[in-house]
Design a protein around this motif. Structure first.
Motif, mmCIF file in Angstrom:
data_model
loop_
_atom_site.group_PDB
_atom_site.id
_atom_site.type_symbol
_atom_site.label_atom_id
_atom_site.label_comp_id
_atom_site.label_asym_id
_atom_site.label_seq_id
_atom_site.Cartn_x
_atom_site.Cartn_y
_atom_site.Cartn_z
ATOM 1 N N UNK A 100 0.870 -1.163 0.000
ATOM 2 C CA UNK A 100 0.000 0.000 0.000
ATOM 3 C C UNK A 100 0.911 1.217 0.000
ATOM 4 N N UNK A 101 1.135 1.769 -1.218
ATOM 5 C CA UNK A 101 2.190 2.773 -1.358
ATOM 6 C C UNK A 101 1.691 4.207 -1.230
ATOM 7 N N UNK A 102 0.579 4.416 -0.529
ATOM 8 C CA UNK A 102 0.066 5.778 -0.431
ATOM 9 C C UNK A 102 0.984 6.690 0.378
ATOM 10 N N UNK A 103 1.561 6.147 1.436
ATOM 11 C CA UNK A 103 2.319 7.019 2.330
ATOM 12 C C UNK A 103 3.798 6.680 2.423
ATOM 13 N N UNK A 104 4.236 5.739 1.658
ATOM 14 C CA UNK A 104 5.641 5.379 1.766
ATOM 15 C C UNK A 104 5.989 4.289 0.780
ATOM 16 N N UNK A 105 7.207 3.826 0.820
ATOM 17 C CA UNK A 105 7.643 2.805 -0.112
ATOM 18 C C UNK A 105 8.544 1.818 0.608
ATOM 19 N N UNK A 106 8.854 0.723 -0.071
ATOM 20 C CA UNK A 106 9.596 -0.358 0.576
ATOM 21 C C UNK A 106 11.072 -0.280 0.202
ATOM 22 N N UNK A 140 11.621 -8.799 -7.186
ATOM 23 C CA UNK A 140 10.672 -7.989 -7.950
ATOM 24 C C UNK A 140 9.305 -8.021 -7.253
ATOM 25 N N UNK A 141 9.002 -6.944 -6.567
ATOM 26 C CA UNK A 141 7.703 -6.848 -5.891
ATOM 27 C C UNK A 141 6.604 -6.637 -6.930
ATOM 28 N N UNK A 142 6.917 -5.841 -7.928
ATOM 29 C CA UNK A 142 5.974 -5.544 -9.005
ATOM 30 C C UNK A 142 6.674 -4.638 -9.998
ATOM 31 N N UNK A 143 5.918 -4.079 -10.897
ATOM 32 C CA UNK A 143 6.510 -3.148 -11.863
ATOM 33 C C UNK A 143 5.639 -1.899 -11.925
ATOM 34 N N UNK A 144 6.296 -0.741 -11.932
ATOM 35 C CA UNK A 144 5.543 0.505 -12.003
ATOM 36 C C UNK A 144 4.979 0.695 -13.408
ATOM 37 N N UNK A 145 3.782 1.253 -13.472
ATOM 38 C CA UNK A 145 3.181 1.546 -14.771
ATOM 39 C C UNK A 145 2.529 2.918 -14.694
ATOM 40 N N UNK A 146 2.672 3.676 -15.769
ATOM 41 C CA UNK A 146 2.126 5.035 -15.783
ATOM 42 C C UNK A 146 0.807 5.049 -16.551
ATOM 43 N N UNK A 190 7.798 1.154 -5.061
ATOM 44 C CA UNK A 190 6.680 2.041 -4.748
ATOM 45 C C UNK A 190 7.052 3.473 -4.446
ATOM 46 N N UNK A 191 8.335 3.819 -4.565
ATOM 47 C CA UNK A 191 8.747 5.192 -4.270
ATOM 48 C C UNK A 191 8.031 6.169 -5.197
ATOM 49 N N UNK A 192 7.932 5.797 -6.485
ATOM 50 C CA UNK A 192 7.261 6.670 -7.451
ATOM 51 C C UNK A 192 5.784 6.841 -7.101
ATOM 52 N N UNK A 193 5.127 5.732 -6.784
ATOM 53 C CA UNK A 193 3.696 5.794 -6.477
ATOM 54 C C UNK A 193 3.441 6.652 -5.238
ATOM 55 N N UNK A 194 4.333 6.528 -4.247
ATOM 56 C CA UNK A 194 4.084 7.231 -2.990
ATOM 57 C C UNK A 194 4.193 8.752 -3.135
ATOM 58 N N UNK A 213 0.881 6.868 -11.448
ATOM 59 C CA UNK A 213 1.893 5.818 -11.574
ATOM 60 C C UNK A 213 1.675 4.836 -10.435
ATOM 61 N N UNK A 214 1.429 3.600 -10.763
ATOM 62 C CA UNK A 214 1.164 2.599 -9.727
ATOM 63 C C UNK A 214 2.021 1.366 -9.993
ATOM 64 N N UNK A 215 2.341 0.681 -8.910
ATOM 65 C CA UNK A 215 3.063 -0.582 -9.043
ATOM 66 C C UNK A 215 2.043 -1.677 -9.305
#
Lengths: 219, 345
Positions: A100-106, A140-146, A190-194, A213-215
């Motif tokens: 859940x990358x709303x407030x931070x990233x891993x 690989x947790x996931x991949x970011x997509x715009x 998730x840095x980008x999403x956050x 942009x979401x993972x």
């Protein structure tokens, strides 16, 4: 057994009434309960939306077979980026962990635990388990997509928050300063999403607060 | 909340000449709530003792035995931490039986919400049940010959002769839960476990208000919990597979059980009918006349209702019970009387 029988026979009626029948009612309840649990098992075959899992939870089958929904990973996460899966994402995986990358990233607990994710460390059932020597780069947790429809940069506003946030240089800017994800370098941290500021406007309807942009989970 | 009844209860407990411990009954009532608050703090601070599904600090914790069995059956793997947890839990159950049910489990506390849905303090069914448990014969009357005969049986005899059933409806649910986990490959019961649902509800509410995580789960999870333990009565006694597991292992438990001091007990010392302890027990155990109870001593949750109900304060929970056969004189007197009675029959 004999003794018991004798007791029942010799007891007065009120004493006998006090001892409830173990018999039919209890049997029905037990069989009903057991049958209900077996039926619940069938939820395995009800479809569900793929979700982004915490580090070590990428093997979906293993995670679902091992997770007891204890929420320990949720509690252990120092960044607060683990959340219980919503029931609308699939009944089977309800309350299992997702990112859940709303407030931070891993960052794999680089500061807090020297690069070993605490969620993996606390998981009692090995639902989250990393292979030996796994690093943030190799997992690989996931991949970011715009979503180019909602991304502000694609409206040529010059927004580049995601580009600045990416710790792996997995986002490049094209010739007119629009961010592009380089999938090979992205590990879904998730840095980008956050940091993405372009939330879709809307109420609480599905996807309304999804960022541009979401993972996304790896298939 | 219901301070009135609490005060009454403590007053009653204090009024007793015997060594009743009002502190303990208060502690028992608030402990599940304390556990819930501690878990909520852990959720909020991202550091704590986890939920009861896996209670402990960081990676030193005890996993729910049913979860441990379920996950291992489902994944067909032996998980070291699950095995260690199972061993620890087994030892705890051998020593304390179902104490978890009476002291720690949040479900009975959540089930008390039932009262919020009922008119008046207790629900009609609760009252009916209490009435059913109360014998029609007046307490205080002298014991009948049969009752004396019953009393004369030692506790050990009574326990071994009674309650041959190993399997009740909860046992069937336990078998269903583990079987389903093995067949379908995921710990099925965890999905609907009311203990898990209780903590999930706490977490969902905290997240809804804390980070605005709005989800349908916010309705579904508490609704399922309410359906299981509030509207479906008797979850603990008829369905809970975790309780079944504890009862099963608890059959070997011989420690910290209600023990009657025959010198104080009205029935043995004065030959009067009482049975207050048996009526007070929610599990259906009759400490004085085990053979008349609906349940064996392995169902004891150490709730101390019997000790609080005993007018003579004769019931204690010693670590290891003295054998009642070598009991004090009054008990033997009753025993002999009963023996002559049996001979004459």
């Amino acid at each position: 057994m004999e003794e018991e029988k004798q007791t029942t026979e010799t007891s007065e009626e009120d004493l006998r009434a006090k001892r409830p029948n173990i018999s039919r009612r209890s049997m029905c309840l037990g069989i009903g309960g057991a049958a209900a649990l077996v039926a619940l098992g069938g939820l395995k075959y009800v479809g569900s939306t793929p979700v982004v899992r915490p580090p070590g939870g990428q093997d979906e089958d293993r995670l679902v077979s091992a997770c007891v929904r204890c929420q320990k990973c949720y509690e252990a996460c120092p960044r607060g980026v683990i959340a219980p899966v919503h029931v609308e994402d699939g009944i089977l995986q309800t309350r299992t962990p997702k990112m859940y990358f709303d407030n931070g990233w891993c960052d794999f607990c680089a500061d807090e635990n020297g690069g070993v994710p605490l969620c993996v460390e606390v998981c009692p059932t090995r639902a989250l388990e990393l292979p030996a020597g796994a690093t943030a780069q190799s997992t690989i947790i996931g991949k970011a997509a715009i979503d180019t429809d909602t991304c502000l940069a694609y409206r040529l506003t010059g927004c580049r928050f995601c580009y600045d946030a990416c710790p792996y240089e997995a986002i490049e800017l094209d010739e007119i300063n629009r961010p592009v994800v380089i999938a090979d370098k992205c590990n879904g941290c998730g840095a980008c999403e956050s940091v993405c500021v372009s939330l879709k406007e809307g109420s609480i309807s599905s996807g309304a607060t999804k960022r541009a942009i979401v993972v996304e989970p790896q298939a | 909340m219901n301070r009135d009844t609490e005060e009454k209860k403590s007053a009653r407990a204090q009024g007793k000449a015997s060594g009743a411990k009002p502190g303990l009954s208060t502690l028992r009532r608030v402990l599940p709530w304390i556990v819930m608050v501690v878990v909520a703090l852990g959720f909020g601070l991202h550091k704590g003792f986890g939920t009861l599904s896996d209670f402990g600090w960081m990676d030193v914790s005890v996993l729910c035995p049913l979860g441990a069995l379920g996950t291992m059956l489902a994944s067909k793997l032996l998980v070291p931490r699950a095995l260690i947890s199972l061993a620890i839990v087994a030892v705890l159950i051998l020593l304390l039986g179902r104490t978890f049910c009476g002291w720690v489990c949040p479900v009975p506390s959540v089930a008390k919400l039932r009262r919020a849905f009922a008119k008046g303090g207790r629900t009609k069914k609760d009252a009916e049940e209490a009435a059913a448990r109360t014998p029609k014969l007046a307490p205080g009357a002298p014991l009948t010959d049969e009752e004396k005969a019953l009393l004369a049986q030692s506790c050990h005899e009574a326990h071994s002769s009674h309650g041959t059933r190993v399997f009740d409806s909860r046992g069937a649910v336990l078998a269903g839960a583990l079987g389903s986990a093995a067949i379908f490959g995921f710990p099925v019961f965890c999905l609907v476990c009311p203990i898990g649902l209780t903590f999930a509800t706490i977490l969902l509410v905290m997240r809804a208000f804390g980070v605005g995580d709005v989800t349908v789960s916010l309705i579904v999870v508490p609704a399922l919990l309410l359906a299981e333990v509030v509207f479906f009565r008797k979850w603990c006694h008829t369905l809970c597979p975790l309780g079944a597991l504890m009862s099963l292992l608890g059959r070997a438990n011989r420690t910290v059980l209600p023990t009657i001091d025959n010198e104080k007990c009205l029935e043995t010392s004065k030959g009067r009918r009482c049975g207050a302890c048996g009526r007070a027990c929610d599990e259906g155990i009759d400490p004085r006349h085990p053979q008349l109870g609906a349940a064996r001593a392995n169902e004891c949750t150490r709730c101390r209702a019997c000790a609080d109900a005993c007018p003579a304060g004769a019931i204690t929970f010693p670590l290891i019970a003295r054998t009642q056969d070598e009991g004090p004189a009054p008990a033997i007197a009753v025993k002999e009387e009963a023996k002559t009675l049996q001979h004459s029959q």
